[in-house]
Motif scaffolding. Structure first.
Motif, PDB file in Angstrom:
ATOM      1  N   GLN A 213     -17.658  40.027  46.416  1.00 26.15           N
ATOM      2  CA  GLN A 213     -17.317  40.720  47.656  1.00 26.15           C
ATOM      3  C   GLN A 213     -15.830  40.486  47.898  1.00 26.15           C
ATOM      4  O   GLN A 213     -15.291  39.427  47.533  1.00 26.15           O
ATOM      5  CB  GLN A 213     -18.142  40.198  48.830  1.00 26.15           C
ATOM      6  N   ASP A 215     -12.136  41.116  50.491  1.00 25.25           N
ATOM      7  CA  ASP A 215     -11.612  41.400  51.820  1.00 25.25           C
ATOM      8  C   ASP A 215     -10.780  42.679  51.782  1.00 25.25           C
ATOM      9  O   ASP A 215     -10.697  43.347  50.744  1.00 25.25           O
ATOM     10  CB  ASP A 215     -10.801  40.220  52.365  1.00 25.25           C
ATOM     11  N   GLY A 216     -10.159  43.040  52.902  1.00 19.22           N
ATOM     12  CA  GLY A 216      -9.406  44.288  52.980  1.00 19.22           C
ATOM     13  C   GLY A 216      -8.194  44.330  52.084  1.00 19.22           C
ATOM     14  O   GLY A 216      -7.677  45.416  51.771  1.00 19.22           O
ATOM     15  N   SER A 217      -7.727  43.152  51.629  1.00 17.83           N
ATOM     16  CA  SER A 217      -6.568  43.090  50.732  1.00 17.83           C
ATOM     17  C   SER A 217      -6.978  43.092  49.266  1.00 17.83           C
ATOM     18  O   SER A 217      -6.117  43.087  48.390  1.00 17.83           O
ATOM     19  CB  SER A 217      -5.747  41.828  51.030  1.00 17.83           C
ATOM     20  N   ARG A 219      -8.822  40.631  47.902  1.00 20.60           N
ATOM     21  CA  ARG A 219      -9.067  39.269  47.444  1.00 20.60           C
ATOM     22  C   ARG A 219     -10.565  38.970  47.463  1.00 20.60           C
ATOM     23  O   ARG A 219     -11.293  39.457  48.323  1.00 20.60           O
ATOM     24  CB  ARG A 219      -8.333  38.266  48.333  1.00 20.60           C
ATOM     25  N   THR A 221     -13.773  37.270  48.422  1.00 19.81           N
ATOM     26  CA  THR A 221     -14.265  36.415  49.502  1.00 19.81           C
ATOM     27  C   THR A 221     -15.545  35.681  49.092  1.00 19.81           C
ATOM     28  O   THR A 221     -15.789  34.568  49.547  1.00 19.81           O
ATOM     29  CB  THR A 221     -14.540  37.229  50.772  1.00 19.81           C
ATOM     30  N   THR A 222     -16.346  36.321  48.227  1.00 18.87           N
ATOM     31  CA  THR A 222     -17.580  35.697  47.748  1.00 18.87           C
ATOM     32  C   THR A 222     -17.775  36.006  46.271  1.00 18.87           C
ATOM     33  O   THR A 222     -17.682  37.162  45.853  1.00 18.87           O
ATOM     34  CB  THR A 222     -18.811  36.194  48.521  1.00 18.87           C
ATOM     35  N   SER A 241     -17.775  30.756  48.240  1.00 22.04           N
ATOM     36  CA  SER A 241     -17.183  31.482  49.375  1.00 22.04           C
ATOM     37  C   SER A 241     -15.765  30.984  49.586  1.00 22.04           C
ATOM     38  O   SER A 241     -15.519  29.773  49.586  1.00 22.04           O
ATOM     39  CB  SER A 241     -18.010  31.263  50.638  1.00 22.04           C
ATOM     40  N   SER A 243     -11.746  31.055  51.458  1.00 24.00           N
ATOM     41  CA  SER A 243     -10.777  31.351  52.518  1.00 24.00           C
ATOM     42  C   SER A 243      -9.390  31.152  51.935  1.00 24.00           C
ATOM     43  O   SER A 243      -9.204  30.405  50.967  1.00 24.00           O
ATOM     44  CB  SER A 243     -10.973  30.415  53.717  1.00 24.00           C
TER      45      SER A 243
END
Length: 245
Positions: A213, A215-217, A219, A221-222, A241, A243
């Motif tokens: 999964q 993120d909007g960039s 990268r 996330t999961t 997961s 950050s």
């Protein structure tokens, strides 16, 4: 068009082609800074908190257990000298990681001696010398790494060959399955593929599958890593997961 204009026009074309090529091969995620990695498996959760120094090198990793891993807490402190560094754990055990000026690790001195060989920036072999109690007092094991199109194509150790598949439409990242293990162990990856791994296999049988999964960039996330139990019970699932800073 005079000769001068022809030369200028040709240089502009070459510059445009170079710029396009550079943009195509650029990986915007290669230098992301991971702040936290939560690893979940079979009810056990480990929270890895990563801290950096002023030069963006990993300064320390604090790992805290939760669930069935409660109380299993570890710590790594990194001390840099030249291009190499020491890593000291919570028990005050220290081992040394030797690296070239480009950041590639070429030797790790722990209870075993681990040596890395490269062709350019691509890992071609890892040699492990394990101590034994009988002559010659060590056991030597080599794993060979073969590459194709900028990606790790297969590893071979003894008679076992593991192949890899990729999503050619996505870049490899520090949080993918071929890098994150070494980052948590040594503070930096040993393998840097161009594309994102999707599967490891032996022969016609898949060994591990990787799901993501983002993120909007873009990268990760999961990361969900599923290990094949060959029909014996439920397949083994580990979830990472992430950050970022």
């Amino acid at each position: 068009m005079n000769t001068r204009n022809i030369v200028v026009f040709a240089l502009l074309i070459l510059l445009a082609l170079y710029s396009c090529k550079k943009k195509k091969n650029d990986n915007p995620f290669g230098s992301v800074r991971i702040s936290k990695v939560d690893v979940s498996r079979r009810g056990a959760i480990t929270h890895h908190n990563i801290y950096y120094d002023a030069n963006n090198n990993i300064d320390s990793i604090m790992s805290i257990g939760d669930g069935t891993s409660a109380g299993h807490n570890t710590y790594k402190k990194f001390r840099y000298f030249g291009t190499s560094f020491d890593i000291t754990d919570e028990n005050n055990f220290t081992f040394t990681v030797y690296a070239y000026s480009n950041g590639l690790i070429f030797k790790v001195l722990v209870s075993d001696t681990i040596g890395m060989l490269y062709t350019g920036t691509q890992l071609t072999a890892i040699d492990v010398y394990t101590r034994t109690t009988t002559h010659p007092y060590y056991k030597y094991t080599r794993t060979n790494y073969n590459w194709k199109n900028g990606d790790l194509d297969a590893t071979t150790s003894g008679s076992t060959t593991i192949g890899y598949k990729y999503d050619a439409g996505k870049n490899g990242q520090p949080t993918d399955p071929l890098r994150i293990i070494d980052i948590l162990k040594y503070g930096r990856p040993i393998i840097r593929t161009t594309h994102l791994p999707t599967e490891a296999y032996i022969g016609a049988t898949w060994l591990e599958k990787y799901y993501y999964q983002f993120d909007g960039s873009g990268r990760i996330t999961t990361l969900t890593k599923v290990g094949n139990n060959n029909g014996i019970g439920t397949d083994d699932t580990t979830v990472y997961s992430y950050s970022y800073y």
